[in-house]
Design a protein around this motif. Structure first.
Motif, PDB file in Angstrom:
ATOM      1  N   THR A 230       3.721  21.625  -5.271  1.00 54.81           N
ATOM      2  CA  THR A 230       3.208  20.967  -4.468  1.00 54.81           C
ATOM      3  C   THR A 230       4.436  20.110  -3.726  1.00 54.81           C
ATOM      4  O   THR A 230       5.621  19.935  -4.136  1.00 54.81           O
ATOM      5  CB  THR A 230       2.232  19.905  -4.921  1.00 54.81           C
ATOM      6  N   SER A 231       4.276  19.939  -2.317  1.00 50.56           N
ATOM      7  CA  SER A 231       5.393  19.335  -1.682  1.00 50.56           C
ATOM      8  C   SER A 231       4.616  17.982  -1.315  1.00 50.56           C
ATOM      9  O   SER A 231       3.390  17.762  -0.775  1.00 50.56           O
ATOM     10  CB  SER A 231       5.803  19.851  -0.391  1.00 50.56           C
ATOM     11  N   LYS A 232       5.309  16.864  -1.642  1.00 50.88           N
ATOM     12  CA  LYS A 232       4.609  15.521  -1.295  1.00 50.88           C
ATOM     13  C   LYS A 232       5.611  14.468  -0.577  1.00 50.88           C
ATOM     14  O   LYS A 232       6.679  14.412  -0.785  1.00 50.88           O
ATOM     15  CB  LYS A 232       4.282  14.922  -2.828  1.00 50.88           C
ATOM     16  N   LEU A 233       4.947  13.718   0.194  1.00 49.35           N
ATOM     17  CA  LEU A 233       5.595  12.518   1.004  1.00 49.35           C
ATOM     18  C   LEU A 233       4.976  11.403   0.602  1.00 49.35           C
ATOM     19  O   LEU A 233       3.650  11.382   0.681  1.00 49.35           O
ATOM     20  CB  LEU A 233       5.651  12.973   2.457  1.00 49.35           C
ATOM     21  N   VAL A 234       5.859  10.479   0.251  1.00 51.15           N
ATOM     22  CA  VAL A 234       5.097   9.076   0.036  1.00 51.15           C
ATOM     23  C   VAL A 234       5.537   7.922   0.756  1.00 51.15           C
ATOM     24  O   VAL A 234       6.919   7.899   0.893  1.00 51.15           O
ATOM     25  CB  VAL A 234       5.496   8.665  -1.708  1.00 51.15           C
ATOM     26  N   LEU A 235       4.670   7.255   1.344  1.00 46.38           N
ATOM     27  CA  LEU A 235       5.169   6.112   2.256  1.00 46.38           C
ATOM     28  C   LEU A 235       4.371   4.907   1.757  1.00 46.38           C
ATOM     29  O   LEU A 235       3.637   4.956   0.980  1.00 46.38           O
ATOM     30  CB  LEU A 235       4.542   6.382   3.573  1.00 46.38           C
ATOM     31  N   HIS A 236       5.385   3.823   2.041  1.00 45.12           N
ATOM     32  CA  HIS A 236       5.145   2.215   1.672  1.00 45.12           C
ATOM     33  C   HIS A 236       4.801   1.649   3.181  1.00 45.12           C
ATOM     34  O   HIS A 236       5.736   1.374   3.559  1.00 45.12           O
ATOM     35  CB  HIS A 236       5.722   1.836   0.830  1.00 45.12           C
ATOM     36  N   SER A 237       3.427   1.299   3.398  1.00 42.03           N
ATOM     37  CA  SER A 237       3.542   0.424   4.554  1.00 42.03           C
ATOM     38  C   SER A 237       2.118  -0.169   4.533  1.00 42.03           C
ATOM     39  O   SER A 237       0.932   0.453   4.737  1.00 42.03           O
ATOM     40  CB  SER A 237       3.388   1.531   5.831  1.00 42.03           C
ATOM     41  N   SER A 238       2.030  -1.411   4.518  1.00 47.84           N
ATOM     42  CA  SER A 238       0.786  -2.138   4.767  1.00 47.84           C
ATOM     43  C   SER A 238       0.082  -2.181   5.788  1.00 47.84           C
ATOM     44  O   SER A 238      -1.057  -1.997   6.100  1.00 47.84           O
ATOM     45  CB  SER A 238       0.890  -3.689   4.179  1.00 47.84           C
ATOM     46  N   GLU A 239       1.005  -2.106   6.837  1.00 51.43           N
ATOM     47  CA  GLU A 239       0.409  -2.126   8.355  1.00 51.43           C
ATOM     48  C   GLU A 239      -0.150  -0.488   8.488  1.00 51.43           C
ATOM     49  O   GLU A 239      -1.225  -0.607   9.094  1.00 51.43           O
ATOM     50  CB  GLU A 239       1.625  -2.239   9.404  1.00 51.43           C
TER      51      GLU A 239
ATOM     52  N   LEU B 157      12.632   9.804   5.096  1.00 48.39           N
ATOM     53  CA  LEU B 157      12.354   9.992   3.611  1.00 48.39           C
ATOM     54  C   LEU B 157      12.330  11.353   3.572  1.00 48.39           C
ATOM     55  O   LEU B 157      11.886  12.199   4.343  1.00 48.39           O
ATOM     56  CB  LEU B 157      10.834   9.525   3.221  1.00 48.39           C
ATOM     57  N   ASN B 158      12.571  12.101   2.266  1.00 48.43           N
ATOM     58  CA  ASN B 158      12.465  13.225   1.866  1.00 48.43           C
ATOM     59  C   ASN B 158      11.150  13.742   1.452  1.00 48.43           C
ATOM     60  O   ASN B 158      10.408  12.872   0.630  1.00 48.43           O
ATOM     61  CB  ASN B 158      13.592  13.477   0.809  1.00 48.43           C
ATOM     62  N   VAL B 159      10.716  15.070   1.845  1.00 48.45           N
ATOM     63  CA  VAL B 159       9.580  15.704   1.077  1.00 48.45           C
ATOM     64  C   VAL B 159       9.989  16.269  -0.168  1.00 48.45           C
ATOM     65  O   VAL B 159      10.983  17.298  -0.096  1.00 48.45           O
ATOM     66  CB  VAL B 159       9.046  16.761   2.102  1.00 48.45           C
ATOM     67  N   LYS B 160       9.378  15.976  -1.346  1.00 43.49           N
ATOM     68  CA  LYS B 160       9.870  16.370  -2.477  1.00 43.49           C
ATOM     69  C   LYS B 160       8.697  17.327  -3.017  1.00 43.49           C
ATOM     70  O   LYS B 160       7.833  17.317  -2.919  1.00 43.49           O
ATOM     71  CB  LYS B 160       9.944  15.191  -3.594  1.00 43.49           C
ATOM     72  N   THR B 161       9.499  18.202  -3.959  1.00 40.57           N
ATOM     73  CA  THR B 161       8.423  19.389  -4.384  1.00 40.57           C
ATOM     74  C   THR B 161       8.363  18.877  -5.855  1.00 40.57           C
ATOM     75  O   THR B 161       9.381  18.712  -6.573  1.00 40.57           O
ATOM     76  CB  THR B 161       9.286  20.789  -4.454  1.00 40.57           C
ATOM     77  N   TYR B 162       7.058  19.192  -6.387  1.00 45.20           N
ATOM     78  CA  TYR B 162       6.637  19.038  -7.692  1.00 45.20           C
ATOM     79  C   TYR B 162       5.881  20.073  -8.462  1.00 45.20           C
ATOM     80  O   TYR B 162       5.265  20.821  -7.465  1.00 45.20           O
ATOM     81  CB  TYR B 162       5.706  17.666  -7.825  1.00 45.20           C
TER      82      TYR B 162
ATOM     83  N   TRP C 192       0.721  -1.126  -0.191  1.00 47.14           N
ATOM     84  CA  TRP C 192       0.052  -0.160  -0.089  1.00 47.14           C
ATOM     85  C   TRP C 192       0.895   1.206  -0.055  1.00 47.14           C
ATOM     86  O   TRP C 192       1.813   1.349   0.653  1.00 47.14           O
ATOM     87  CB  TRP C 192      -1.008   0.080   1.271  1.00 47.14           C
ATOM     88  N   ARG C 193       0.250   2.360  -0.685  1.00 44.70           N
ATOM     89  CA  ARG C 193       1.048   3.295  -0.930  1.00 44.70           C
ATOM     90  C   ARG C 193       0.361   4.667  -0.079  1.00 44.70           C
ATOM     91  O   ARG C 193      -0.907   4.516  -0.554  1.00 44.70           O
ATOM     92  CB  ARG C 193       1.344   3.871  -2.220  1.00 44.70           C
ATOM     93  N   ILE C 194       0.792   5.245   0.789  1.00 52.20           N
ATOM     94  CA  ILE C 194       0.157   6.538   1.544  1.00 52.20           C
ATOM     95  C   ILE C 194       0.837   7.669   1.100  1.00 52.20           C
ATOM     96  O   ILE C 194       1.948   7.842   1.465  1.00 52.20           O
ATOM     97  CB  ILE C 194       0.316   6.368   3.068  1.00 52.20           C
ATOM     98  N   THR C 195       0.131   8.890   0.596  1.00 49.25           N
ATOM     99  CA  THR C 195       0.596   9.836   0.070  1.00 49.25           C
ATOM    100  C   THR C 195      -0.051  10.970   0.879  1.00 49.25           C
ATOM    101  O   THR C 195      -1.103  11.248   0.936  1.00 49.25           O
ATOM    102  CB  THR C 195       0.467  10.074  -1.492  1.00 49.25           C
ATOM    103  N   LEU C 196       0.645  12.004   1.240  1.00 47.24           N
ATOM    104  CA  LEU C 196       0.358  13.255   1.575  1.00 47.24           C
ATOM    105  C   LEU C 196       0.891  14.435   0.771  1.00 47.24           C
ATOM    106  O   LEU C 196       2.160  14.595   0.938  1.00 47.24           O
ATOM    107  CB  LEU C 196       0.769  13.658   3.181  1.00 47.24           C
ATOM    108  N   GLU C 197       0.169  15.341  -0.117  1.00 45.55           N
ATOM    109  CA  GLU C 197       0.535  16.136  -0.980  1.00 45.55           C
ATOM    110  C   GLU C 197      -0.147  17.488  -0.512  1.00 45.55           C
ATOM    111  O   GLU C 197      -1.510  17.589  -0.864  1.00 45.55           O
ATOM    112  CB  GLU C 197       0.415  16.040  -2.302  1.00 45.55           C
ATOM    113  N   LEU C 198       0.598  18.582  -0.062  1.00 43.85           N
ATOM    114  CA  LEU C 198      -0.291  20.119   0.084  1.00 43.85           C
ATOM    115  C   LEU C 198       0.668  20.852  -0.798  1.00 43.85           C
ATOM    116  O   LEU C 198       1.711  20.781  -1.492  1.00 43.85           O
ATOM    117  CB  LEU C 198       0.058  20.283   1.447  1.00 43.85           C
ATOM    118  N   MET C 199       0.071  22.151  -0.787  1.00 48.18           N
ATOM    119  CA  MET C 199       0.892  23.316  -1.603  1.00 48.18           C
ATOM    120  C   MET C 199       2.279  23.540  -0.908  1.00 48.18           C
ATOM    121  O   MET C 199       2.538  23.282   0.084  1.00 48.18           O
ATOM    122  CB  MET C 199      -0.114  24.511  -1.597  1.00 48.18           C
ATOM    123  N   SER C 200       3.142  23.999  -1.778  1.00 44.38           N
ATOM    124  CA  SER C 200       4.679  24.026  -1.425  1.00 44.38           C
ATOM    125  C   SER C 200       4.642  25.127  -0.295  1.00 44.38           C
ATOM    126  O   SER C 200       5.588  25.031   0.498  1.00 44.38           O
ATOM    127  CB  SER C 200       5.416  24.535  -2.629  1.00 44.38           C
ATOM    128  N   ASP C 201       3.849  26.019  -0.262  1.00 41.70           N
ATOM    129  CA  ASP C 201       3.645  26.981   0.766  1.00 41.70           C
ATOM    130  C   ASP C 201       3.700  26.207   2.320  1.00 41.70           C
ATOM    131  O   ASP C 201       3.758  26.711   3.234  1.00 41.70           O
ATOM    132  CB  ASP C 201       2.604  28.053   0.733  1.00 41.70           C
TER     133      ASP C 201
END
Length: 320
Positions: free
Chosen positions: A186-195, A165-170, A140-149
């Protein structure tokens, strides 16, 4: 997009064609093809020389079993260099630091026993994304993406779940544009965790996002204010009365049922009025609005009570 076009995209991507080549072949915009490839877990760039696409998934699976890149190289894929394995993992959405294993508190959401966890749960239900990568088994992939501000908030979440992990800007070409017509960053963090995904599912987070939420999660009442603050920061707004431009309004956006659930809870807990949930024509989203000054103040103080973590720009509007 037609079924024939989708089949062509899949065929070309699996054959190793880069995203730009696929877009040109179908006469589509680059971002349209890129988004389709990402949403369907298809490779968007051809593999480096000497790398086979069929090796992507096995290497990803080994890494998700807590093997290091060096261990994968030594014990399973000695024909690949560690740089090549690192490249494969990046293509699979894994962000690492100098070859070290990804760090994450997978059990962070096992129990919502603090206001901080309740806040993040609310924000994820509003603005997060949960995706089951079926072709990779129980991943499973969990993503939190907000505006870069608002990057500071994504970084705070990253720190709280104890990830390295790094928070990346797109550049977000598919979202709302700025007034000057340029796309938002946008600034995004992507996690992989089934639990972690399993725990979030238990509290109501679903892959189809917030427009399919039906009721508030079952958490302790002492944490519900923080949960609503998180949800408000993700799917809420502060507006002003058009007549005098001074009376603040708090608005929640969600499915009709979820707005009704919020309304009934706040009526029982704070005595706030049972305002009508308004369904927007032609859209799945509904609105729950509190506009009376006394109601706004009570709700504001209830949500922000003992909370330092929040979206600063919304807090400043409500407290100025």
């Amino acid at each position: 997009m037609t079924k024939q076009e989708e089949e062509k995209i899949r065929e070309m991507a699996l054959a190793g064609a880069p995203c730009k080549e696929v877009a040109n072949a179908l006469g589509k915009h680059y971002s349209t093809i890129k988004r389709y490839l990402n949403n369907h877990n298809l490779p968007s760039n051809p593999p480096k020389k000497g790398i086979q696409i069929n090796d992507y998934k096995p290497i990803f699976d080994l890494y998700m079993k807590n093997l290091t890149i060096q261990e994968i190289h030594d014990n399973y894929y000695p024909n690949y260099t560690t740089d090549q394995i690192n490249y494969i993992l990046r293509e699979e959405g894994i962000t690492r630091r100098n070859g070290k294993q990804v760090v994450l508190n997978h059990s962070y959401f096992k129990e919502i026993n603090s206001k901080q966890k309740a806040y993040w749960l609310g924000l994820l239900l509003a603005d997060g994304n949960l995706q089951h990568l079926e072709d990779r088994g129980n991943c499973w992939r969990i993503t939190l993406e907000l505006m870069s501000d608002d990057k500071y908030l994504v970084e705070k979440f990253r720190n709280d779940v104890q990830s390295n992990l790094n928070v990346k800007t797109y550049i977000n070409h598919s979202g709302f544009q700025k007034k000057d017509g340029k796309p938002h960053e946008t600034s995004k963090l992507v996690l992989h965790s089934s639990e972690m995904a399993s725990d979030l599912l238990k509290y109501g987070m679903i892959p189809q996002k917030s427009d399919n939420l039906t009721k508030l999660p079952s958490i302790d009442d002492s944490y519900m204010g923080a949960f609503l603050l998180g949800y408000f920061d993700g799917n809420g707004s502060v507006t002003f009365d058009s007549k005098n431009n001074s009376l603040k309004k708090i608005v929640f956006y969600s499915s009709h049922d979820f707005c009704e659930s919020i309304k009934n809870y706040l009526y029982n807990q704070l005595g706030l009025p049972l305002n009508k949930v308004v369904d927007q024509k032609g859209a799945k989203v509904s609105l729950l609005t509190y506009g009376c000054q006394d109601d706004v103040i009570r709700l504001r103080d209830y949500m922000y009570d003992q909370m330092d973590t929040c979206l600063i720009r919304k807090k400043e509007k409500l407290f100025k």
